[in-house]
Design an enzyme around this catalytic site. Sequence first.
Site, PDB file in Angstrom:
ATOM      1  N   SER A  92       0.854  -1.179   0.000  1.00 50.66           N
ATOM      2  CA  SER A  92       0.000   0.000   0.000  1.00 50.66           C
ATOM      3  C   SER A  92       0.897   1.238   0.000  1.00 50.66           C
ATOM      4  O   SER A  92       2.102   1.120  -0.180  1.00 50.66           O
ATOM      5  CB  SER A  92      -0.949  -0.020   1.182  1.00 50.66           C
ATOM      6  N   LEU A  93       0.300   2.386   0.163  1.00 53.23           N
ATOM      7  CA  LEU A  93       1.068   3.627   0.090  1.00 53.23           C
ATOM      8  C   LEU A  93       1.007   4.353   1.422  1.00 53.23           C
ATOM      9  O   LEU A  93      -0.022   4.333   2.097  1.00 53.23           O
ATOM     10  CB  LEU A  93       0.459   4.541  -0.982  1.00 53.23           C
ATOM     11  N   LYS A 128      -5.229   9.235  -7.495  1.00 51.57           N
ATOM     12  CA  LYS A 128      -5.351   7.986  -6.737  1.00 51.57           C
ATOM     13  C   LYS A 128      -6.797   7.538  -6.901  1.00 51.57           C
ATOM     14  O   LYS A 128      -7.731   8.179  -6.404  1.00 51.57           O
ATOM     15  CB  LYS A 128      -5.020   8.239  -5.266  1.00 51.57           C
ATOM     16  N   GLU A 184      -6.214  -0.436 -10.789  1.00 57.36           N
ATOM     17  CA  GLU A 184      -7.396  -0.279  -9.943  1.00 57.36           C
ATOM     18  C   GLU A 184      -8.665  -0.568 -10.735  1.00 57.36           C
ATOM     19  O   GLU A 184      -8.865  -0.016 -11.817  1.00 57.36           O
ATOM     20  CB  GLU A 184      -7.402   1.174  -9.419  1.00 57.36           C
ATOM     21  N   LYS A 300       5.230   9.594  -7.416  1.00 62.93           N
ATOM     22  CA  LYS A 300       6.215   8.517  -7.508  1.00 62.93           C
ATOM     23  C   LYS A 300       7.516   9.061  -8.081  1.00 62.93           C
ATOM     24  O   LYS A 300       7.485   9.926  -8.946  1.00 62.93           O
ATOM     25  CB  LYS A 300       5.702   7.397  -8.437  1.00 62.93           C
ATOM     26  N   LYS A 324      -3.466  12.685   0.101  1.00 63.85           N
ATOM     27  CA  LYS A 324      -4.916  12.526   0.157  1.00 63.85           C
ATOM     28  C   LYS A 324      -5.619  13.883   0.151  1.00 63.85           C
ATOM     29  O   LYS A 324      -5.092  14.875   0.645  1.00 63.85           O
ATOM     30  CB  LYS A 324      -5.318  11.759   1.428  1.00 63.85           C
ATOM     31  N   CYS A 447      -5.732   0.297  32.425  1.00 62.30           N
ATOM     32  CA  CYS A 447      -6.288  -0.603  33.438  1.00 62.30           C
ATOM     33  C   CYS A 447      -5.138  -1.434  33.997  1.00 62.30           C
ATOM     34  O   CYS A 447      -4.328  -1.973  33.250  1.00 62.30           O
ATOM     35  CB  CYS A 447      -7.338  -1.496  32.785  1.00 62.30           C
ATOM     36  N   CYS A 453      -8.633  -8.686  33.868  1.00 56.94           N
ATOM     37  CA  CYS A 453      -9.599  -7.805  33.207  1.00 56.94           C
ATOM     38  C   CYS A 453     -10.145  -8.527  31.979  1.00 56.94           C
ATOM     39  O   CYS A 453      -9.411  -8.825  31.053  1.00 56.94           O
ATOM     40  CB  CYS A 453      -8.929  -6.502  32.802  1.00 56.94           C
TER      41      CYS A 453
HETATM   42  S1  IVH Z   1       0.717   2.868  -6.725  1.00 57.48           S
HETATM   43  C1  IVH Z   1       3.525  -0.130  -4.108  1.00 57.48           C
HETATM   44  N1  IVH Z   1      -0.973   4.392  -7.985  1.00 57.48           N
HETATM   45  O1  IVH Z   1      -3.978   2.902  -3.564  1.00 57.48           O
HETATM   46  C2  IVH Z   1       2.139   0.383  -4.157  1.00 57.48           C
HETATM   47  N2  IVH Z   1      -1.812   3.039  -6.239  1.00 57.48           N
HETATM   48  O2  IVH Z   1      -3.174   3.170  -0.764  1.00 57.48           O
HETATM   49  C3  IVH Z   1       1.892   1.031  -5.464  1.00 57.48           C
HETATM   50  N3  IVH Z   1      -4.208   3.227  -5.883  1.00 57.48           N
HETATM   51  O3  IVH Z   1      -3.213  -0.441  -3.045  1.00 57.48           O
HETATM   52  C4  IVH Z   1       0.560   1.630  -5.537  1.00 57.48           C
HETATM   53  N4  IVH Z   1      -4.582   4.671  -7.500  1.00 57.48           N
HETATM   54  O4  IVH Z   1      -4.942   0.086  -4.829  1.00 57.48           O
HETATM   55  C5  IVH Z   1      -0.811   3.492  -7.010  1.00 57.48           C
HETATM   56  N5  IVH Z   1      -2.345   5.760  -9.221  1.00 57.48           N
HETATM   57  C6  IVH Z   1      -2.186   4.872  -8.252  1.00 57.48           C
HETATM   58  C7  IVH Z   1      -3.260   4.419  -7.485  1.00 57.48           C
HETATM   59  C8  IVH Z   1      -3.029   3.496  -6.461  1.00 57.48           C
HETATM   60  C9  IVH Z   1      -5.132   3.953  -6.530  1.00 57.48           C
HETATM   61  C10 IVH Z   1      -4.482   2.348  -4.745  1.00 57.48           C
HETATM   62  C11 IVH Z   1      -3.874   0.988  -4.844  1.00 57.48           C
HETATM   63  C12 IVH Z   1      -3.066   0.813  -3.595  1.00 57.48           C
HETATM   64  C13 IVH Z   1      -3.641   1.861  -2.713  1.00 57.48           C
HETATM   65  C14 IVH Z   1      -2.624   2.310  -1.687  1.00 57.48           C
END
Ligand code: IVH
Length: 750
Positions: A92-93, A128, A184, A300, A324, A447, A453
């Site tokens: 993920s990112l 994204k 995606e 990137k 975001k 706690c 507990c």
């Molecule tokens: S690059 C190594 N590019 O966002 C991971 N991800 O929060 C490279 N996503 O799991 C991910 N648009 O499903 C990339 N232009 C984009 C994206 C993208 C949507 C999603 C993707 C990833 C998630 C991470």
Amino acid sequence: MAQERAIADLNEAEAGAELARLAGELARANRAYHQADTPEITDAAYDALKARNAAIEARFPHLKRPDSPSDQVGAAPAEGFGKIRHAQRMLSLANAFEPEEIAEFDARIRRYLNLVPDAPLAYTAEPKIDGLSLSLRYEDGVLVHAATRGDGETGEDVTANARTIAEIPVRLEGAPALLEVRGEVYMRHADFQALNARAAETGGKSFANPRNAAAGSLRQLDAEITRARPLSFFAYGWGALSEPLADGQMASLKRLETLGFQVNRLTRPCDGPAALLEHYRAIEAARPDLGYDIDGVVYKIDDLALQARLGFRSTTPRWAIAHKFAAETAWTVLEGIEIQVGRTGALSPVARLKPINVGGVLVSNATLHNEDYIAGRDSRGQPIREGRDIRVGDRVQVYRAGDVIPKIADVDLAQRPGDAVPYVFPQTCPECGSVALREPGDSTHRCTGGLICPAQAIEKLKHFVSRNAFDIDGLGAKQIEMFFADDQLPIREPADIFTLRARDAANLTKLKNRDGFGERSAAKLFDAIDERRRIPLARLLFGLGIRHLGEVAAADLARHFGGWRVLIDTVDRAAPAAARALAADEAEQAERARAATEGRRAEVKKARDAIWDDPPLPEGARLAWEEIIGIEGVGAVLAASLVTTLTQGRERASVERLVAELAEIQPPEQRSTDSPVAGKTIVFTGTLTRLTRAEAKARAEASGAKVAGSVSAKTDILVAGEGAGSKAAKAEALGVRVIDEDAWLALIGA
Ligand code: IVH
């Protein structure tokens, strides 16, 4: 099913035929249940067939078949989709929200790569997409399988469904022999509205938002349903490849486009943070008219050689970040504040809200963090929300940032009811009544009930069975709550899970006769539990739910110690030192509070050292303690938590009961066995010129080496950069091999 004859009436020939029929029927039911999507018969009918089979066998023991269903319990996991292990993990990112975080992202990369401040650094920026990620594997240009992300290592096999999506080519011309395309799956707004309108007409299920609609449509066991749903696909990356697509991110996307994929047209090259932010604003402005949901912009590094050097943290690449969009907000009424008790005893206040729609999601809870947050101050006592506190009855502003739990941004004092009173944080645990302590320097009440507990015990168990810990199929949070409350077959601590089968066998009322369980599901649960009697050391450590011990540190500890007994022996030896470390911390805190000024640092240190050195610790304790805190990634805080938890009587007894139930605690895999440094302990010192420290550490670990912070007799190699001082001297004295940076790079083949 044919009319069944009473068993007493069967002659031998009939009994043999009946056993054959039952074996066939049960085998078919098993197949339907485990491999196809839909069980053909109910659990009860299945159990009845099995019981009949057993009764006939009891009467005619010599007719028992070699493939008798009585000898077969459960089978492969009963899941609708097959599993696919990704050739390369799907990650993920990391997220960012503020422009400053983008400048930091750039600075971090420059530091890591050791670039001069003005060196050019090319990025790409692209939307994204708010959908779900999919990995498409092409061999010789043919789509061979498609998998969802799953846990990143293993996803669901949705090949048949992916083939029905028009924007996913099933055949490619001129592609590398092996090509994994990542992208995606999403649903356009128009398609989403049409789908929901159709559902409304036909009384079908409607979806809350396009993302859910896309996920629900892709994860259909019947590919024909997926075909009828209008899904789209953007390619944004790749996984395993037999040859590179191009040298850069941008050029690779172009290549994917040529191959027939949709690539987002808002992808742009950018030469630094300013350009990234400019394009972010452009995409944000275009967002309402795109016709599909996006939730941010992904930046990137363009150069793939630099991407490779930057590599990955545990779950996210260093070379990319998701910027975001600001969270959506809404105002609603705070109806109550509830306290939840977590597995480490932390008391977390949760806001119960009058349900409100925030950006397409109905929100009724939000986190309130801790006492200070409710009172309107941060951990250093500085005002937040200009000091406005939060009271039950207030109108509050709720927001959602990404996928995380909703939060409260603000409170409207003008609408505060006249009878609202300041919130008083409880001083006792609402679950077990034990004192809830807030230690100096900590923002959280905890706690002190430990294992007595129930809330802590349940949360610990839930953590124990969770995906990255013991991951027991069929034993999730819901089942843990049920078993915890059960008087006949209780699970109150991890070891109880592993004695479940034996206790069930000894009980009169069996699990299989209870609500929600049949013979097969009970047998499957017992089998799934038995499967985990062999467990990697890192998972065991993580599963124990020790405070501050996350997955990464668990892996670091496992790699360092290699086995459970070595670890626990070291922990036991370190116990006196850990107690001393905590006492020294306390003395330091107290002295600091008294001194309260920088000028008296010496006193603070003196107070600390006095505790540390008097009376002198046994040498073994000090060495064991130093060994633990010397492990890269393990600090004194985690070390103290690890040692005090595992040497605390009750807790230790519970852990030993668990360990006694396990068949094997597996040592960690060597990450890279062919490297000459695999398994070696390396220490870096001095200034490295060709690599930064972070990169050196990451590369060493990638070659299977352990990186330690200090030189000891256990050190195999000291890599001495420029100006190496005392560590080099110590290494020489200990006879540790000392090499320079170039020799190190040659050794790891860089
Ligand atoms: S690059 C190594 N590019 O966002 C991971 N991800 O929060 C490279 N996503 O799991 C991910 N648009 O499903 C990339 N232009 C984009 C994206 C993208 C949507 C999603 C993707 C990833 C998630 C991470």
